[in-house]
Design an enzyme around this catalytic site. Structure first.
Site, PDB file in Angstrom:
ATOM      1  N   SER A   1      -0.862 -27.421  -4.646  1.00  0.00           N
ATOM      2  CA  SER A   1      -1.232 -26.201  -5.353  1.00  0.00           C
ATOM      3  C   SER A   1      -2.740 -25.988  -5.365  1.00  0.00           C
ATOM      4  O   SER A   1      -3.519 -26.946  -5.376  1.00  0.00           O
ATOM      5  CB  SER A   1      -0.737 -26.320  -6.795  1.00  0.00           C
ATOM      6  OG  SER A   1      -1.346 -25.361  -7.609  1.00  0.00           O
TER       7      SER A   1
ATOM      8  N   TYR B   1      -0.726 -29.527 -14.766  1.00  0.00           N
ATOM      9  CA  TYR B   1       0.035 -29.246 -13.546  1.00  0.00           C
ATOM     10  C   TYR B   1      -0.811 -29.554 -12.300  1.00  0.00           C
ATOM     11  O   TYR B   1      -0.382 -30.296 -11.407  1.00  0.00           O
ATOM     12  CB  TYR B   1       0.479 -27.779 -13.558  1.00  0.00           C
ATOM     13  CG  TYR B   1       1.025 -27.315 -12.233  1.00  0.00           C
ATOM     14  CD1 TYR B   1       2.182 -27.874 -11.710  1.00  0.00           C
ATOM     15  CD2 TYR B   1       0.374 -26.327 -11.495  1.00  0.00           C
ATOM     16  CE1 TYR B   1       2.672 -27.466 -10.479  1.00  0.00           C
ATOM     17  CE2 TYR B   1       0.856 -25.908 -10.273  1.00  0.00           C
ATOM     18  CZ  TYR B   1       2.006 -26.481  -9.774  1.00  0.00           C
ATOM     19  OH  TYR B   1       2.481 -26.080  -8.552  1.00  0.00           O
TER      20      TYR B   1
ATOM     21  N   LYS C   1      -0.471 -32.562  -9.193  1.00  0.00           N
ATOM     22  CA  LYS C   1      -0.429 -32.278  -7.756  1.00  0.00           C
ATOM     23  C   LYS C   1      -1.517 -33.073  -7.024  1.00  0.00           C
ATOM     24  O   LYS C   1      -1.289 -33.618  -5.947  1.00  0.00           O
ATOM     25  CB  LYS C   1      -0.593 -30.777  -7.510  1.00  0.00           C
ATOM     26  CG  LYS C   1       0.599 -29.952  -7.981  1.00  0.00           C
ATOM     27  CD  LYS C   1       1.822 -30.227  -7.110  1.00  0.00           C
ATOM     28  CE  LYS C   1       3.075 -29.556  -7.580  1.00  0.00           C
ATOM     29  NZ  LYS C   1       4.248 -29.836  -6.769  1.00  0.00           N
TER      30      LYS C   1
END
Ligand code: UDP
Length: 328
Positions: free
Chosen positions: A119, A143, A147
């Site tokens: 991402s 988040y 990643k």
């Protein structure tokens, strides 16, 4: 005859469109999905489906062995910025720890190639725009951190096991194919929310912050068509076969603000989108715009649907065909 690919999270949004493309391109596909986010009806005919979690090593080993899997495309993850700030433990256990279990199962069965769904969130607040792969990586939300950690896990794992790995750093996935589209429950993404508000399926859209340092004060993102993302996975499989590993941005190189997206959505639908200005959402960087020149030169990938209007049109068409989303 193309080889068999295990697609984790293949019943999700980007996963289902990628599976559709893989099948069209002649690959054998096995989907592994625990249906915590994915939908059974997003699984195309013509592929095998294994219901389960990537952290279930025994199940994954069996799926890899029984189906003579050549490579893995790994989508399965929790992927909401806001939620990741509330439930950080769940994000680290699903996106990192369970991912490591998947790599162990691959190692045990001799599967040595993986495409990882990463991402733009790995960059945090970028120092320069457009963002290239050499930009500083300093995530500003959990988040993005999960990643980035998993990209590093892949890199270290490859030292030990000669794992071929390509991490694709998506910017903002948008749009739909004819049959597969975006259906998160609850929905938190801007384009589907704008279209649902246009269709009267929700009373209004809240703009998360109008005081960013951007021309209209709202956040800027680089929207990339989900069909183009799907193509990039096929290109990544070919690159792995050619012995390449690496990290690639996938975006259009153009930024649109939240207000731009709302304007386009009103034009496409011909409807008014009721909105109100709200507070900033935790963990949102002001501006994320990609340079995808590395993916273009090394993977031979270029977006075929670069216009935001086309993406919104495709999403609107899908919403009209599936007004309540997938039936399950
Ligand atoms: N956004 C918004 N209202 C919403 C949903 C999203 O203003 O109801 C904003 C969000 O703050 C971000 C942009 O739209 O700046 C894109 O958010 P989305 O959740 O679609 O994707 P993300 O950038 O988090 O991957």
């Amino acid at each position: 005859m193309k080889p068999n690919i295990l697609v984790t999270g293949g019943a999700g949004y980007i996963g289902s469109v990628t599976v559709e493309r893989l099948l069209e391109a002649g690959y054998g596909v096995v989907i592994l999905d625990d249906l915590s986010k994915g939908h059974k009806s997003a699984i195309p005919d013509g592929c095998r489906f294994v219901e389960g979690n990537i952290g279930d090593t025994k199940l994954v080993e069996e799926a890899l062995r029984k189906n003579s899997i050549d490579s893995v495309i790994h989508f399965a993850a929790m992927s909401l910025v806001g939620e990741s700030m509330e439930r950080s433990g769940d994000y680290y256990s699903n996106n990192v720890v369970a991912g490591i279990r998947l790599l162990e199962a691959m190692d045990a069965t001799g599967v040595r190639k993986i495409v990882f769904s990463s991402s733009a969130g790995v960059y945090g607040e970028p120092e320069t725009i457009p963002i290239s792969e050499t930009n500083r990586t300093e995530p500003v939300n959990v988040y993005g951190d999960t990643k980035l950690i998993f990209e590093r896990v892949l890199s270290w794992q490859s030292e030990r096991t000669a794992l071929g790995h390509i991490s694709l750093r998506y910017f903002n996935a948008a749009g739909a194919s004819e049959r597969y589209g975006e259906d998160h429950r609850p929905e938190s993404h801007l384009i589907p929310i704008a279209l649902q508000a246009a269709a009267g399926k929700r009373p209004e859209l809240t703009v998360f912050g109008g005081d960013y340092e951007t021309p209209d004060g709202t956040c800027i993102r680089d929207y990339i068509d989900v069909r183009d993302l799907a193509d990039a996975h096929i290109a990544a499989l070919a690159a792995l076969d050619a012995g390449r590993s690496g990290v690639y941005n996938l975006g259009n190189g153009e930024g649109w603000s939240v207000l731009n997206v709302i304007e386009f959505a009103e034009e496409v639908t011909g409807l008014t989108i009721p909105r109100k200005m709200g507070a900033r959402r935790a963990g949102d960087p002001a501006r994320l715009v990609a340079s995808s020149s590395l993916a273009e030169s090394e993977l031979g990938w270029t977006p075929r649907h670069p216009e935001l209007r086309d993406m919104i049109e495709a999403a609107w068409k899908w919403l009209k065909n599936y007004p309540d989303g997938y039936p399950d």
